[in-house]
Design a protein around this motif. Structure first.
Motif, PDB file in Angstrom:
ATOM      1  N   GLN A 102     -69.886 -36.513  32.360  1.00  0.00           N
ATOM      2  CA  GLN A 102     -70.379 -35.359  33.075  1.00  0.00           C
ATOM      3  C   GLN A 102     -68.885 -34.557  33.556  1.00  0.00           C
ATOM      4  O   GLN A 102     -68.621 -34.836  34.906  1.00  0.00           O
ATOM      5  N   TYR A 103     -68.210 -34.190  32.786  1.00  0.00           N
ATOM      6  CA  TYR A 103     -66.868 -33.477  33.322  1.00  0.00           C
ATOM      7  C   TYR A 103     -67.326 -32.323  34.129  1.00  0.00           C
ATOM      8  O   TYR A 103     -66.346 -31.955  34.871  1.00  0.00           O
ATOM      9  N   ALA A 104     -68.319 -31.629  34.017  1.00  0.00           N
ATOM     10  CA  ALA A 104     -68.625 -30.405  35.023  1.00  0.00           C
ATOM     11  C   ALA A 104     -68.747 -30.858  36.272  1.00  0.00           C
ATOM     12  O   ALA A 104     -68.138 -30.249  37.208  1.00  0.00           O
ATOM     13  N   ALA A 105     -69.689 -32.008  36.687  1.00  0.00           N
ATOM     14  CA  ALA A 105     -69.674 -32.603  37.652  1.00  0.00           C
ATOM     15  C   ALA A 105     -68.403 -33.027  38.387  1.00  0.00           C
ATOM     16  O   ALA A 105     -68.246 -32.761  39.507  1.00  0.00           O
ATOM     17  N   GLU A 106     -67.778 -33.692  37.438  1.00  0.00           N
ATOM     18  CA  GLU A 106     -66.356 -34.240  37.820  1.00  0.00           C
ATOM     19  C   GLU A 106     -65.369 -33.044  38.470  1.00  0.00           C
ATOM     20  O   GLU A 106     -64.944 -33.362  39.449  1.00  0.00           O
ATOM     21  N   CYS A 107     -65.381 -32.104  37.486  1.00  0.00           N
ATOM     22  CA  CYS A 107     -64.495 -31.021  37.778  1.00  0.00           C
ATOM     23  C   CYS A 107     -65.010 -30.380  39.292  1.00  0.00           C
ATOM     24  O   CYS A 107     -63.953 -30.132  40.190  1.00  0.00           O
ATOM     25  N   ALA A 108     -66.188 -30.225  39.503  1.00  0.00           N
ATOM     26  CA  ALA A 108     -66.910 -29.638  40.932  1.00  0.00           C
ATOM     27  C   ALA A 108     -66.414 -30.332  41.794  1.00  0.00           C
ATOM     28  O   ALA A 108     -65.822 -29.870  42.965  1.00  0.00           O
ATOM     29  N   MET A 109     -66.446 -31.896  41.656  1.00  0.00           N
ATOM     30  CA  MET A 109     -65.804 -32.586  42.809  1.00  0.00           C
ATOM     31  C   MET A 109     -64.487 -32.656  42.977  1.00  0.00           C
ATOM     32  O   MET A 109     -64.107 -32.798  44.296  1.00  0.00           O
ATOM     33  N   LYS A 110     -63.637 -32.584  41.987  1.00  0.00           N
ATOM     34  CA  LYS A 110     -62.145 -32.861  41.991  1.00  0.00           C
ATOM     35  C   LYS A 110     -61.815 -31.332  42.836  1.00  0.00           C
ATOM     36  O   LYS A 110     -60.882 -31.208  43.612  1.00  0.00           O
ATOM     37  N   ASP A 133     -63.683 -22.612  45.958  1.00  0.00           N
ATOM     38  CA  ASP A 133     -63.979 -21.549  44.836  1.00  0.00           C
ATOM     39  C   ASP A 133     -62.581 -21.193  44.372  1.00  0.00           C
ATOM     40  O   ASP A 133     -62.924 -20.938  43.174  1.00  0.00           O
ATOM     41  N   ARG A 134     -61.630 -20.935  45.096  1.00  0.00           N
ATOM     42  CA  ARG A 134     -60.218 -20.605  44.372  1.00  0.00           C
ATOM     43  C   ARG A 134     -60.026 -21.696  43.373  1.00  0.00           C
ATOM     44  O   ARG A 134     -59.199 -21.556  42.238  1.00  0.00           O
ATOM     45  N   ALA A 135     -60.258 -22.822  43.743  1.00  0.00           N
ATOM     46  CA  ALA A 135     -59.850 -23.903  42.872  1.00  0.00           C
ATOM     47  C   ALA A 135     -60.446 -23.852  41.309  1.00  0.00           C
ATOM     48  O   ALA A 135     -60.113 -24.166  40.317  1.00  0.00           O
ATOM     49  N   ALA A 136     -61.779 -23.619  41.520  1.00  0.00           N
ATOM     50  CA  ALA A 136     -62.727 -23.668  40.191  1.00  0.00           C
ATOM     51  C   ALA A 136     -62.496 -22.411  39.730  1.00  0.00           C
ATOM     52  O   ALA A 136     -62.248 -22.580  38.250  1.00  0.00           O
ATOM     53  N   THR A 137     -61.933 -21.278  40.066  1.00  0.00           N
ATOM     54  CA  THR A 137     -61.331 -20.222  39.503  1.00  0.00           C
ATOM     55  C   THR A 137     -60.096 -20.526  38.880  1.00  0.00           C
ATOM     56  O   THR A 137     -60.081 -20.208  37.422  1.00  0.00           O
ATOM     57  N   LYS A 138     -59.277 -21.178  39.277  1.00  0.00           N
ATOM     58  CA  LYS A 138     -57.894 -21.547  38.696  1.00  0.00           C
ATOM     59  C   LYS A 138     -58.061 -22.813  37.695  1.00  0.00           C
ATOM     60  O   LYS A 138     -57.607 -22.503  36.580  1.00  0.00           O
ATOM     61  N   VAL A 139     -58.994 -23.512  37.705  1.00  0.00           N
ATOM     62  CA  VAL A 139     -59.433 -24.549  36.837  1.00  0.00           C
ATOM     63  C   VAL A 139     -59.956 -23.897  35.444  1.00  0.00           C
ATOM     64  O   VAL A 139     -59.422 -24.014  34.289  1.00  0.00           O
ATOM     65  N   ARG A 140     -60.770 -22.764  35.796  1.00  0.00           N
ATOM     66  CA  ARG A 140     -61.442 -22.074  34.585  1.00  0.00           C
ATOM     67  C   ARG A 140     -60.473 -21.351  33.804  1.00  0.00           C
ATOM     68  O   ARG A 140     -60.413 -21.350  32.472  1.00  0.00           O
ATOM     69  N   SER A 141     -59.423 -20.842  34.836  1.00  0.00           N
ATOM     70  CA  SER A 141     -58.272 -20.175  34.066  1.00  0.00           C
ATOM     71  C   SER A 141     -57.252 -21.157  33.323  1.00  0.00           C
ATOM     72  O   SER A 141     -56.969 -20.855  32.096  1.00  0.00           O
TER      73      SER A 141
END
Length: 175
Positions: A102-110, A133-141
């Motif tokens: 569940q990488y999406a969940a892991e990513c959200a926690m990280k 939120d900024r981290a999530a945007t940066k990771v998606r990028s």
């Protein structure tokens, strides 16, 4: 020590390890000559006193204190390696098939971990304030994805995520 306390203590220590100075050293106060523990800035090499050592502090205790961040990172690295080995052995022995990652969940926690935010700032230019939120945007990028859900459905996106996590783990060990 019971298992719940040990787990909580380990998780607390792991969290703080990502925020603490990477390296400590022993130095001596200029006026008094008293020994002190200093935090060493990785980029500049500058040292800043963080604690004074009393005369009763023996050699072994000094050594543990001045090398604490290095010792803790080494122990964390060995634990993570041991956990991986255990998972691989269980898989080889035919133990219950592991749940799908569940990488999406892991990513959200990280993205909520202060150490991961600091990593993104230093290694990938995440701008302050360092928010989830900024981290999530940066990771998606960084991963070239539109949604973290892609990490669970796209093998290439998952591989890029694992690569980013491995870079983060290396950063935590070496700064």
């Amino acid at each position: 020590m019971n298992m719940d306390f040990a787990k909580k203590t380990y998780l607390d220590a792991r969290h703080l390890l990502g925020l603490a100075s990477d390296e400590w050293c022993e130095s001596y106060e200029i006026e008094s000559g008293r020994p002190e523990i200093c935090a060493k800035e990785a980029m500049t090499g500058e040292v800043e006193p963080i604690a004074l050592l009393l005369p009763a502090c023996g050699y072994e205790d000094r050594r543990i204190m001045t090398h604490a961040p290095t010792y803790m990172r080494a122990m964390d690295f060995l634990l993570q390696h041991a956990f991986r080995e255990i998972r691989e052995l269980r898989q080889k022995l035919g133990a219950k098939a592991p749940e799908p990652k569940q990488y999406a969940a892991e990513c959200a926690m990280k993205c909520g971990e202060p150490a991961f935010l600091k990593f993104l700032e230093e290694s990938h230019g995440l701008q302050r304030p360092l928010t989830k939120d900024r981290a999530a945007t940066k990771v998606r990028s960084i991963l070239n994805i539109k949604s973290r859900r892609e990490l669970d459905s796209d093998q290439n996106a998952a591989a890029r995520w694992r690569s980013l996590v491995n870079a983060f783990d290396a950063w935590r060990r070496h700064g």
